[in-house]
Structures are given as structure tokens and as C-alpha cells.
Write a protein that holds these residues in place. Structure first.
Motif, PDB file in Angstrom:
ATOM      1  N   SER A 267      11.872  26.932  27.363  1.00 56.02           N
ATOM      2  CA  SER A 267      13.022  26.641  28.209  1.00 56.02           C
ATOM      3  C   SER A 267      14.287  27.205  27.565  1.00 56.02           C
ATOM      4  N   PRO A 268      15.357  27.464  28.363  1.00 55.77           N
ATOM      5  CA  PRO A 268      16.582  28.065  27.810  1.00 55.77           C
ATOM      6  C   PRO A 268      17.177  27.264  26.666  1.00 55.77           C
ATOM      7  N   GLU A 269      17.083  25.949  26.731  1.00 54.10           N
ATOM      8  CA  GLU A 269      17.618  25.104  25.671  1.00 54.10           C
ATOM      9  C   GLU A 269      16.482  24.323  25.037  1.00 54.10           C
ATOM     10  N   PRO A 270      16.451  24.236  23.690  1.00 51.74           N
ATOM     11  CA  PRO A 270      15.391  23.467  23.040  1.00 51.74           C
ATOM     12  C   PRO A 270      15.452  22.007  23.469  1.00 51.74           C
ATOM     13  N   PRO A 271      14.303  21.349  23.598  1.00 50.52           N
ATOM     14  CA  PRO A 271      14.324  19.923  23.924  1.00 50.52           C
ATOM     15  C   PRO A 271      15.058  19.143  22.848  1.00 50.52           C
ATOM     16  N   HIS A 272      15.666  18.049  23.259  1.00 50.87           N
ATOM     17  CA  HIS A 272      16.506  17.285  22.345  1.00 50.87           C
ATOM     18  C   HIS A 272      15.755  16.852  21.101  1.00 50.87           C
ATOM     19  N   ALA A 273      14.500  16.412  21.274  1.00 44.13           N
ATOM     20  CA  ALA A 273      13.738  15.921  20.127  1.00 44.13           C
ATOM     21  C   ALA A 273      13.549  17.009  19.081  1.00 44.13           C
ATOM     22  N   LEU A 274      13.103  18.187  19.520  1.00 47.54           N
ATOM     23  CA  LEU A 274      12.836  19.263  18.572  1.00 47.54           C
ATOM     24  C   LEU A 274      14.131  19.784  17.967  1.00 47.54           C
ATOM     25  N   HIS A 275      15.158  19.924  18.784  1.00 48.24           N
ATOM     26  CA  HIS A 275      16.443  20.419  18.289  1.00 48.24           C
ATOM     27  C   HIS A 275      17.001  19.487  17.221  1.00 48.24           C
ATOM     28  N   THR A 276      16.934  18.175  17.483  1.00 48.70           N
ATOM     29  CA  THR A 276      17.436  17.203  16.513  1.00 48.70           C
ATOM     30  C   THR A 276      16.692  17.316  15.195  1.00 48.70           C
ATOM     31  N   LEU A 277      15.377  17.426  15.280  1.00 43.52           N
ATOM     32  CA  LEU A 277      14.573  17.478  14.064  1.00 43.52           C
ATOM     33  C   LEU A 277      14.840  18.749  13.266  1.00 43.52           C
ATOM     34  N   LEU A 278      14.791  19.903  13.945  1.00 43.81           N
ATOM     35  CA  LEU A 278      14.912  21.170  13.234  1.00 43.81           C
ATOM     36  C   LEU A 278      16.293  21.360  12.624  1.00 43.81           C
ATOM     37  N   MET A 279      17.327  20.964  13.334  1.00 43.27           N
ATOM     38  CA  MET A 279      18.683  21.275  12.908  1.00 43.27           C
ATOM     39  C   MET A 279      19.310  20.218  12.007  1.00 43.27           C
ATOM     40  N   ARG A 280      18.778  19.007  12.009  1.00 41.43           N
ATOM     41  CA  ARG A 280      19.438  17.972  11.221  1.00 41.43           C
ATOM     42  C   ARG A 280      18.498  17.260  10.267  1.00 41.43           C
ATOM     43  N   GLU A 281      17.364  16.797  10.766  1.00 41.76           N
ATOM     44  CA  GLU A 281      16.534  15.918   9.954  1.00 41.76           C
ATOM     45  C   GLU A 281      15.525  16.657   9.077  1.00 41.76           C
ATOM     46  N   LEU A 282      15.013  17.793   9.549  1.00 36.40           N
ATOM     47  CA  LEU A 282      13.948  18.452   8.801  1.00 36.40           C
ATOM     48  C   LEU A 282      14.378  18.890   7.401  1.00 36.40           C
ATOM     49  N   PRO A 283      15.577  19.470   7.211  1.00 38.61           N
ATOM     50  CA  PRO A 283      15.986  19.792   5.839  1.00 38.61           C
ATOM     51  C   PRO A 283      16.013  18.565   4.929  1.00 38.61           C
ATOM     52  N   VAL A 284      16.436  17.425   5.480  1.00 36.07           N
ATOM     53  CA  VAL A 284      16.465  16.187   4.703  1.00 36.07           C
ATOM     54  C   VAL A 284      15.053  15.764   4.321  1.00 36.07           C
ATOM     55  N   VAL A 285      14.122  15.889   5.264  1.00 37.03           N
ATOM     56  CA  VAL A 285      12.733  15.504   5.011  1.00 37.03           C
ATOM     57  C   VAL A 285      12.145  16.339   3.878  1.00 37.03           C
ATOM     58  N   PHE A 286      12.404  17.644   3.900  1.00 33.85           N
ATOM     59  CA  PHE A 286      11.883  18.521   2.851  1.00 33.85           C
ATOM     60  C   PHE A 286      12.435  18.145   1.480  1.00 33.85           C
ATOM     61  N   GLU A 287      13.731  17.962   1.416  1.00 36.06           N
ATOM     62  CA  GLU A 287      14.360  17.645   0.132  1.00 36.06           C
ATOM     63  C   GLU A 287      13.830  16.330  -0.426  1.00 36.06           C
ATOM     64  N   GLN A 288      13.701  15.330   0.450  1.00 33.08           N
ATOM     65  CA  GLN A 288      13.241  14.023  -0.010  1.00 33.08           C
ATOM     66  C   GLN A 288      11.773  14.063  -0.422  1.00 33.08           C
ATOM     67  N   LEU A 289      10.960  14.855   0.284  1.00 31.35           N
ATOM     68  CA  LEU A 289       9.547  14.970  -0.084  1.00 31.35           C
ATOM     69  C   LEU A 289       9.400  15.567  -1.479  1.00 31.35           C
ATOM     70  N   GLU A 290      10.084  16.660  -1.740  1.00 33.54           N
ATOM     71  CA  GLU A 290       9.958  17.298  -3.053  1.00 33.54           C
ATOM     72  C   GLU A 290      10.469  16.379  -4.157  1.00 33.54           C
ATOM     73  N   ASP A 291      11.571  15.673  -3.881  1.00 32.03           N
ATOM     74  CA  ASP A 291      12.115  14.755  -4.879  1.00 32.03           C
ATOM     75  C   ASP A 291      11.125  13.636  -5.176  1.00 32.03           C
ATOM     76  N   SER A 292      10.532  13.059  -4.128  1.00 32.99           N
ATOM     77  CA  SER A 292       9.577  11.963  -4.323  1.00 32.99           C
ATOM     78  C   SER A 292       8.308  12.453  -5.008  1.00 32.99           C
ATOM     79  N   ALA A 293       7.817  13.627  -4.590  1.00 34.69           N
ATOM     80  CA  ALA A 293       6.582  14.149  -5.165  1.00 34.69           C
ATOM     81  C   ALA A 293       6.756  14.507  -6.637  1.00 34.69           C
ATOM     82  N   SER A 294       7.918  15.016  -6.998  1.00 32.14           N
ATOM     83  CA  SER A 294       8.152  15.393  -8.392  1.00 32.14           C
ATOM     84  C   SER A 294       8.154  14.182  -9.307  1.00 32.14           C
ATOM     85  N   ARG A 295       8.396  13.000  -8.722  1.00 33.73           N
ATOM     86  CA  ARG A 295       8.378  11.760  -9.508  1.00 33.73           C
ATOM     87  C   ARG A 295       7.124  10.937  -9.239  1.00 33.73           C
ATOM     88  N   ALA A 296       6.245  11.451  -8.382  1.00 29.41           N
ATOM     89  CA  ALA A 296       4.999  10.758  -8.026  1.00 29.41           C
ATOM     90  C   ALA A 296       5.274   9.347  -7.512  1.00 29.41           C
TER      91      ALA A 296
END
Length: 332
Positions: free
Chosen positions: A35-64
């Protein structure tokens, strides 16, 4: 940092892992993204939350340790549900990350990362009970309305007013926003009203003479919820401490410089969100490495400490999750 900058930074720092997850998500949502505009759910995740998820995962995994990551995922799930964003987006994200880790045997934190993701997926599969935000809090009603503040409220001793009334009410305001019951504008207006009430209470407060001790209070990078830090600074000042409260948005290296200049007896940091705990940990580690022989008492407070109540030791804090009254009692 805006959403585009966060997306670029995550791509730069996580490389193929991030891109593989994006590709997997785009495949799952291929029909939607045509569709011309990304759906709200995917847009929200990709543009705002996903970078946070990645950073927090690596931080948590590095400390087990999975507590912070799992708590963040549950919080995001509840926030998505309140805004009619399909929680399946979050599940698919974690599953895509899980698959990439399975396909990348040479990643140093692969095993720990898989364990963290498994714990998070298990937590998300459990029924989530929304916290009851209907409990009567007179101060909450006062912050959400425009009625004049009574003399009885303003005559309350400052610390009692701040800790017992304002702080619980503002935490509840944040929960109301998370559950989609109030707007960001209403949340900001409630905060401004709380600041006004506290300022009027501050003007009536009694102050002890200078006692020769110093405290430095700061919000960690990314935390712009400053009222808790200001309450803490006011409380110490009233007890005769020399108090330095730094403005939000200060880079970590500038915070270290201010600590070096001030040489405080106590450094109190405020973390508002779970995703700020990683930077909080790094700051605490830097302080201990730099001031090996004369480390100040290191305290961490803020809403993140309420969401993850047992993480203080892992972060390296001496004192964790205390309100202004409790912290004063501990260090006096």
C-alpha cells in the motif's frame, strides 16, 4: 535522535542482524507494505521501537540476563494493545531475531541472545493483566483538572507533598498514557501542573543551614522526565546539602566532567524508561573506574527502577529505586 536517525544508527551498529530481521518482517507483511503508506503497526515498529529492541537485546545478552529485555517486551506489548497495534508484530520481530541468531553460530552472544529471546517470547505468551488505574488518588484528579489548588494541599510539607502525593499521581498519569486513556498533551499538562504545585510548595518550605555535603543529580541520556530529579534536588537542598541538578540531555562525557568538578558525596541518576538502563550501567561503571579511591555513593531512581525493581545490583548502584525521603535517610 529522530526515528530516521535511530533506524540508521541501528543499521550501522547491528549490520546484517538488523537487516535480516527487517527483511523477515517485510516478507511477513508483504501484502500490507504494498500500500502507498506503511500500516501503522509496522511503521511504528520499524521507525521507533525496533532500534530500541535491538539495543536492549544485545545489552541483555552480553550480561546473560533477560529481566530488563523481558520487562521491556511486556511493556511494549501492553502499549501496542492499548493502541490497537497488533501484538503479532512484536512476536514476529522476536522470532525473526531468533532465526537469525540460529543461522549465525559465530556471534559471540548467540547462546545468551537465544535464551533472552526465549524468555521474552514465553512472557509474551502469558495473559497480560493491565494494572488497575482507577484507584482513587485525589492528586491525580487535581493534576488532570484545572480547578484551583486548595491551601490545604499547598500547606502540606514539601517532601510529603512530593513523595506521597505528586510522585504516585504522575506514575499513574504515565500508566494512563500507556493504556491509551489520555493523550501526550494531557500527560504534559499534568506534569506542568505538578511542577507549579511543587514550586509553590518549595517557596513555603524551611531550609536547614549548609551541612558541608554535596549531591549531584542528573537524568541519564534520553530521560527528559525531569520532575523526579528536581524533587530529589529540592529535598537535599532543604536538608542543608549543596545540590547540583543538571539539565536533561547532557552527554555522558559532560556528566563525568561535572562530577569531576563538583566532587559530590552522592551521585543520583534518574532513569525514566527501561531502555535507559543500559546507558545508566555504563555511566556507573565509568564512575567507578575513574574514581577508584573516592567513589561517591551511587544512587539510581526513576520510573525504570519501579518497572525493574531488582536490577540495581546488576547495574552497579549502591542504592536503587528509593524515593527522595528514603534516599535522604540512607545517606544522612
Amino acid at each position: 535522535m529522530n526515528h530516521g536517525d535511530a533506524l540508521f544508527a541501528a543499521t550501522q551498529s547491528h549490520g546484517q542482524f538488523y537487516l535480516a530481521t527487517l527483511n523477515a518482517l517485510l516478507e511477513k507483511f508483504a501484502a500490507l507494505v504494498r500500500s502507498p503508506e506503511p500500516p501503522h503497526a509496522l511503521h511504528t515498529l520499524l521507525m521507533r521501537e525496533l532500534p530500541v529492541v535491538f539495543e536492549q537485546l544485545e545489552d541483555s545478552a552480553s550480561r546473560a540476563g533477560s529481566l530488563e529485555f523481558t520487562t521491556l517486551m511486556v511493556w511494549l506489548s501492553q502499549t501496542f494493545q492499548a493502541r490497537s497495534i497488533p501484538v503479532a508484530v512484536l512476536h514476529l520481530t522476536l522470532q525473526a531475531m531468533q532465526q537469525h541468531l540460529l543461522d549465525t553460530p559465530d556471534l559471540p552472544w548467540r547462546t545468551a541472545g537465544l535464551s533472552v529471546l526465549e524468555d521474552a517470547l514465553q512472557a509474551l505468551s502469558q495473559p497480560q493483566e493491565a494494572r488497575d488505574v482507577t484507584k482513587n488518588l485525589p492528586m491525580l484528579d487535581l493534576l488532570l483538572q484545572t480547578e484551583p489548588v486548595s491551601d490545604a494541599v499547598l500547606e502540606t510539607p514539601y517532601l510529603d507533598l512530593a513523595v506521597d502525593q505528586i510522585q504516585p499521581a504522575l506514575y499513574r498519569v504515565g500508566e494512563l498514557w500507556q493504556q491509551g486513556k489520555i493523550s501526550v498533551a494531557t500527560e504534559h499538562l499534568a506534569t506542568l501542573r505538578a511542577q507549579n504545585i511543587l514550586l509553590r510548595g518549595y517557596r513555603r518550605a524551611a531550609f536547614f543551614p549548609f551541612a558541608g555535603r554535596k549531591v549531584l543529580v542528573a537524568c541519564v541520556p534520553g530521560n527528559h522526565h525531569t520532575l523526579g530529579a528536581q524533587i530529589l534536588g529540592d529535598a537535599f537542598e532543604m536538608q542543608g546539602w549543596s545540590c547540583t541538578v543538571l539539565m536533561p540531555g547532557l552527554p555522558a562525557e559532560d556528566l563525568m566532567f561535572q562530577i569531576d568538578q563538583c566532587k559530590p558525596d552522592v551521585v543520583a541518576l534518574s532513569a525514566g524508561l527501561i531502555q535507559q538502563l543500559g546507558s545508566t550501567r555504563k555511566i556507573l561503571q565509568s564512575i567507578r573506574l575513574h574514581w577508584t579511591s573516592s567513589v561517591p555513593v551511587l544512587a539510581v531512581g526513576g520510573h525504570a527502577t519501579q518497572m525493574v525493581p531488582h536490577a540495581g545490583g546488576a547495574l552497579g548502584a549502591d542504592l536503587w529505586g528509593l524515593n527522595a525521603r528514603q534516599l535522604l535517610q540512607e545517606v544522612s
